[in-house]
Write a protein that holds these residues in place. Structure first.
Motif, PDB file in Angstrom:
ATOM      1  N   PRO A  43      -0.245   4.914  -0.132  1.00 12.96           N
ATOM      2  CA  PRO A  43      -1.340   5.889  -0.234  1.00 12.96           C
ATOM      3  C   PRO A  43      -0.942   7.205  -0.914  1.00 12.96           C
ATOM      4  N   GLN A  89       0.863  -1.194   0.000  1.00 14.39           N
ATOM      5  CA  GLN A  89       0.000   0.000   0.000  1.00 14.39           C
ATOM      6  C   GLN A  89       0.894   1.238   0.000  1.00 14.39           C
ATOM      7  N   LYS A 148      -1.208   2.915  -5.856  1.00 16.19           N
ATOM      8  CA  LYS A 148      -1.640   2.981  -4.447  1.00 16.19           C
ATOM      9  C   LYS A 148      -1.714   1.581  -3.843  1.00 16.19           C
ATOM     10  N   ASN A 149      -1.950   0.564  -4.702  1.00 18.07           N
ATOM     11  CA  ASN A 149      -2.053  -0.815  -4.228  1.00 18.07           C
ATOM     12  C   ASN A 149      -0.802  -1.636  -4.562  1.00 18.07           C
TER      13      ASN A 149
END
Ligand SMILES: NC(=O)c1ccc[n+]([C@@H]2O[C@H](COP(=O)([O-])OP(=O)(O)OC[C@H]3O[C@@H](n4cnc5c(N)ncnc54)[C@H](O)[C@@H]3O)[C@@H](O)[C@H]2O)c1
Ligand SMILES: [Zn+2]
Ligand SMILES: [Zn+2]
Length: 378
Positions: A291, A289, A299-300
């Motif tokens: 962010p 992750q 983001k992932n």
């Protein structure tokens, strides 16, 4: 006690926090003599992890045992110790297999725990006067007493074993050529390790002149990626075959020559410049992750790898946190014997109170700020 606390992105302060104490019979408390700022701390400092405000940073710690719990038998007050950044229990399946970076009992969130780090458990960091060390018999490595080699031994908690681990994951054998992407502390330690392990030639890629000069001081060949086509140079230098082994020591915040972030860049350059059937060791950090990343995929933690190229060349790749305890004892002895000199990368020694300036300058990669040590006892 005084400690370095994270308040939010680009904002850290040295402030009073409760003293570290014995919380379990197997704990020790260590008075920190040297604790280093790491490139891994910068991912948190820049707000690119889920770390909570109020966290005390610091996973590269050494010092002198101040107090031991009643269940500690192998350590005594006054022992000089290095603490691996990984916290291991010593009795789970992974610890028993010397994979202490993936201890199964010290962190509820995932396999592996560490001091003062996002998602790595509830442990306070050592950029402070005192540090609580869980399972102290297992985790502490006793050093020769006194103050000799302090700036070499302080590299045993993380970057020297981590650099070594990168080379180990690549499968390097004596006589082979190695390319290391990144000449930060981890990359420089990978380069030093590859030389110690008998590489015929070690190339080191970065664009920071001070860091490339250190690579040269370790006997390696520097390559400035802002000035040359790195893949072309490496291919030419190996008669078109490619380099035998590669190490990734940059991580997901890799930048291209113009300064734009590209998390796939160094991995794809490794696939392209390492020979068919060659090995790659990835110790630069990639997160599930992120962010702060610009797209949903990023983001992932999904990055655009040239996987087809990697497959068609039959390469192998190993990744992950370094299992510091697998290597630190032998690396300590290489230092004592005068064969290894990891302390050559130290650029600054600051009192703890100066840590915010250390973070600022190291984060901006100001020329000459290669490795910053904090000295809380000074
Ligand atoms: N696996 C582990 O156990 C472990 C342990 C410690 C650190 N790390 C990770 O290792 C990485 C490096 O740590 P560090 O302390 O050396 O950090 P650092 O930030 O000081 O060094 C990174 C270097 O990479 C260079 N760089 C950026 N983009 C590049 C590119 N495209 N090609 C070549 N070089 C490039 C930068 O100029 C810098 O010198 C970080 O991701 C850190 O989190 C992993
Ligand atoms: Zn570190
Ligand atoms: Zn364990």
């Amino acid at each position: 006690m005084r400690a370095l606390v994270y308040n939010g992105p680009f904002d850290v302060t040295v402030t009073d926090v409760p003293d570290a104490t014995i919380e379990a019979p197997t704990d020790a408390v260590v008075r920190i003599t040297t604790t280093n700022i790491c490139g891994s701390d910068l991912h948190m400092y820049e707000g690119r992890t889920g770390v909570e405000p109020g966290t005390v940073f610091g996973h590269e710690n050494m010092g002198v045992v101040e107090e031991v719990g009643p269940g500690v038998t192998g350590l005594k007050v006054g022992d000089r110790v290095s603490l691996p950044f990984n916290i291991g229990c010593g009795f789970c399946a992974n610890c028993v297999a010397r994979r202490t970076g993936f201890c199964l009992t010290v962190n509820e969130e995932m396999a592996g725990g560490a001091y003062g780090y996002a998602s790595m458990g509830p442990y306070r960091g050592g950029q402070a006067e005192l540090l609580r060390v869980p399972f102290a018999d297992f985790n502490a490595l006793v050093l020769p007493e006194g103050t000799e080699h302090e700036n070499d031994f302080t590299m045993l908690s993380d970057v020297f074993p981590t650099g070594w681990h990168g080379v180990e994951l690549s499968g390097q054998r004596p006589g082979e050529s190695v390319v290391v992407f990144g000449a930060g502390p981890v990359g420089l330690m990978a380069a030093h390790s590859a030389m110690l392990r008998g590489a015929s030639q070690v190339f080191v890629v970065d664009k920071q002149p001070d860091r490339l000069a250190l690579a040269e001081a370790y006997g390696c060949t520097p390559l400035d990626y802002s000035a040359v086509d790195v893949v072309e140079q490496l291919t030419d230098a190996t008669g078109g075959l490619g380099v035998d082994r590669g190490v990734e020591a940059v991580g997901y915040q890799a930048h291209d020559a113009s300064g734009d972030e590209d998390p796939a860049l160094t991995l794809n350059q490794l696939f392209a410049s390492v020979k068919a059937t060659g090995g790659i060791g990835v110790v630069g950090v990639y997160l599930p992750q992120d962010p702060g990343a610009p797209t949903e995929d990023l983001k992932n933690g999904r990055i655009a790898l040239d996987y087809g190229l990697f497959f068609s060349k039959g390469q192998t790749m190993g990744t992950g946190q370094a299992n510091v305890k697998s290597y630190n004892r032998e690396l300590r002895d290489l230092i004592v014997a005068g064969r290894a000199e990891p302390g050559k990368i130290v650029s600054h020694e600051l009192p703890l109170e100066d840590a915010p300036r250390g973070y600022d300058q190291f984060d901006k990669r100001v020329d000459g700020w290669t490795k910053v040590l904090l000295k809380p006892a000074a």
